[in-house]
Motif scaffolding. Structure first.
Motif, PDB file in Angstrom:
ATOM      1  N   ASP A 153      36.010  39.585  47.363  1.00  0.00           N
ATOM      2  CA  ASP A 153      36.130  40.725  46.718  1.00  0.00           C
ATOM      3  C   ASP A 153      34.806  41.264  46.248  1.00  0.00           C
ATOM      4  O   ASP A 153      34.540  42.347  46.483  1.00  0.00           O
ATOM      5  CB  ASP A 153      37.125  40.763  45.568  1.00  0.00           C
ATOM      6  N   GLN A 169      43.053  44.039  41.954  1.00  0.00           N
ATOM      7  CA  GLN A 169      43.231  45.432  42.015  1.00  0.00           C
ATOM      8  C   GLN A 169      43.341  46.088  40.972  1.00  0.00           C
ATOM      9  O   GLN A 169      42.786  47.255  40.997  1.00  0.00           O
ATOM     10  CB  GLN A 169      44.460  45.348  42.903  1.00  0.00           C
ATOM     11  N   GLY A 170      43.824  45.478  39.748  1.00  0.00           N
ATOM     12  CA  GLY A 170      43.845  46.342  38.517  1.00  0.00           C
ATOM     13  C   GLY A 170      42.263  46.622  38.075  1.00  0.00           C
ATOM     14  O   GLY A 170      41.971  47.626  37.688  1.00  0.00           O
ATOM     15  N   ALA A 198      39.777  46.923  39.889  1.00  0.00           N
ATOM     16  CA  ALA A 198      39.131  47.720  40.797  1.00  0.00           C
ATOM     17  C   ALA A 198      39.504  49.255  40.629  1.00  0.00           C
ATOM     18  O   ALA A 198      38.729  50.025  40.809  1.00  0.00           O
ATOM     19  CB  ALA A 198      39.659  47.340  42.306  1.00  0.00           C
ATOM     20  N   LYS A 199      40.601  49.431  39.987  1.00  0.00           N
ATOM     21  CA  LYS A 199      41.247  50.654  39.831  1.00  0.00           C
ATOM     22  C   LYS A 199      40.964  51.144  38.365  1.00  0.00           C
ATOM     23  O   LYS A 199      41.249  52.211  37.924  1.00  0.00           O
ATOM     24  CB  LYS A 199      42.711  50.696  39.810  1.00  0.00           C
ATOM     25  N   GLY A 200      39.797  50.271  37.780  1.00  0.00           N
ATOM     26  CA  GLY A 200      39.452  50.729  36.373  1.00  0.00           C
ATOM     27  C   GLY A 200      40.471  50.522  35.253  1.00  0.00           C
ATOM     28  O   GLY A 200      40.104  51.205  34.104  1.00  0.00           O
ATOM     29  N   LEU A 201      41.373  49.760  35.284  1.00  0.00           N
ATOM     30  CA  LEU A 201      42.355  49.417  34.276  1.00  0.00           C
ATOM     31  C   LEU A 201      41.748  48.234  33.195  1.00  0.00           C
ATOM     32  O   LEU A 201      42.460  48.283  32.350  1.00  0.00           O
ATOM     33  CB  LEU A 201      43.601  48.940  34.823  1.00  0.00           C
ATOM     34  N   PRO A 205      34.949  46.839  37.034  1.00  0.00           N
ATOM     35  CA  PRO A 205      35.167  48.098  37.784  1.00  0.00           C
ATOM     36  C   PRO A 205      33.856  48.518  38.416  1.00  0.00           C
ATOM     37  O   PRO A 205      32.846  48.540  37.707  1.00  0.00           O
ATOM     38  CB  PRO A 205      35.882  49.377  37.087  1.00  0.00           C
TER      39      PRO A 205
END
Length: 303
Positions: free
Chosen positions: A246, A227-228, A230-233, A168
């Motif tokens: 990306d 996307q996970g 990117a959301k910091g997961l 991320p």
């Protein structure tokens, strides 16, 4: 022993049923059973064990199938070639998910500009499934991210790809060079599903370094993983082909691995496969595509 016997055998073997084979071939069930018995008598081999109402192929049946399915295919190809030349017919291509998503559409478009009257059929699945399609002659040429398992399948590398580490924005490893898998493994790991080519390679790398990782996420969708991240997961290691855009759009950020993970993308086909002019042209297009991409990458690195 005739071509008809072989066609009947292939249908019975693939359906694991006399009844289904008879229906598929539009033959009476006794005729199918008798043809199988004639084959068994001719070769002095038991091809199917009959247990209750079901039949089970023997090891001899598996050996015979490997020849029969391609003899039948070769005959059908001969019929097509002699009747229509090489301007009509169908070419069947299979590709792994990464290749099918980012490479195959371009190759198909180019091929159809050369052979506009040839129908192209494509199937996109995991590399292992594509290899099985090649073995059973359900496709003519496969494009996979791994080495084939079967000795009956030939492999020709056409492009090299890299697995890249993504993290991320604002992550401690973002932009870092010389990152190890051990350092990556300290964070929640988002991974492709078991059986995917990228996951198999990554698991092998973990095993080599004796790293134990329990994924926080497992998904067959690369975009879900991106996307996970990117959301910091968590963090991930994915094929460069799938995440390059990306990275360029700064949706996620790269951590430069100390030991880059490279892999060969392979063209595969059965060793007994007969190649028509159109199939040979498709192989050549793939090889040209690979050389062009590698040249572009080298040019970009030089700059």
């Amino acid at each position: 022993m005739t071509l008809r016997h072989m066609k009947i055998f292939v249908a019975v073997f693939e359906n694991s049923s006399i009844t289904k084979a008879a229906k598929e071939l539009h033959l009476a069930q006794p005729s199918v059973s008798f043809s199988i018995k004639e084959l068994e008598d001719y070769y002095g081999q038991r091809f199917f064990e009959r247990i209750g109402r079901r039949i089970y192929p023997t090891s001899a049946a598996g050996d015979f199938y490997g020849y029969a399915v391609h003899i039948v295919s070769l005959f059908e190809t001969m019929e097509k070639e002699l009747k229509n030349g090489d301007e009509l017919g169908t070419i069947r291509i299979g590709a792994s998910i990464t290749i099918g998503t980012h490479i195959l559409p371009t190759l198909v478009k180019t091929f159809q500009e050369i052979f506009p009257d040839i129908r192209m059929e494509a199937v996109v699945n995991q590399s292992a499934a594509i290899e099985q399609h090649v073995l059973h002659n359900h496709i003519d040429i496969g494009m996979i991210e791994t080495q084939p398992v079967s000795d009956a399948v030939c492999a020709v590398p056409f492009l090299e790809d890299e697995l890249v580490a993504i993290v991320p924005k604002e992550h401690p490893l973002a932009g870092e060079r010389g990152v190890t898998l051990s350092e990556m493994a300290r964070y929640p790991f988002l991974m492709r599903e078991k059986g995917s080519a990228g996951r198999e390679i990554l698991d092998a790398c973990f095993d080599m370094e004796q790293i134990s990782v329990r994924p926080a996420w497992e998904s067959s969708s690369t975009q879900a993983i991106v996307q996970g991240v990117a959301k910091g997961l968590g963090v991930a290691v994915l094929p460069d082909l799938l995440v390059r855009r990306d990275l360029e759009q700064r949706v996620v950020f790269r951590a430069w691995l100390l030991r880059p993970i490279h892999r060969k993308l392979n063209l595969i086909y059965h060793k007994s496969k007969y190649f028509s002019k159109s199939m040979t042209t498709f192989l050549e297009l793939c090889e040209t595509y690979g050389k062009t991409k590698e040249s572009e990458e080298q040019g970009g690195n030089d700059r």
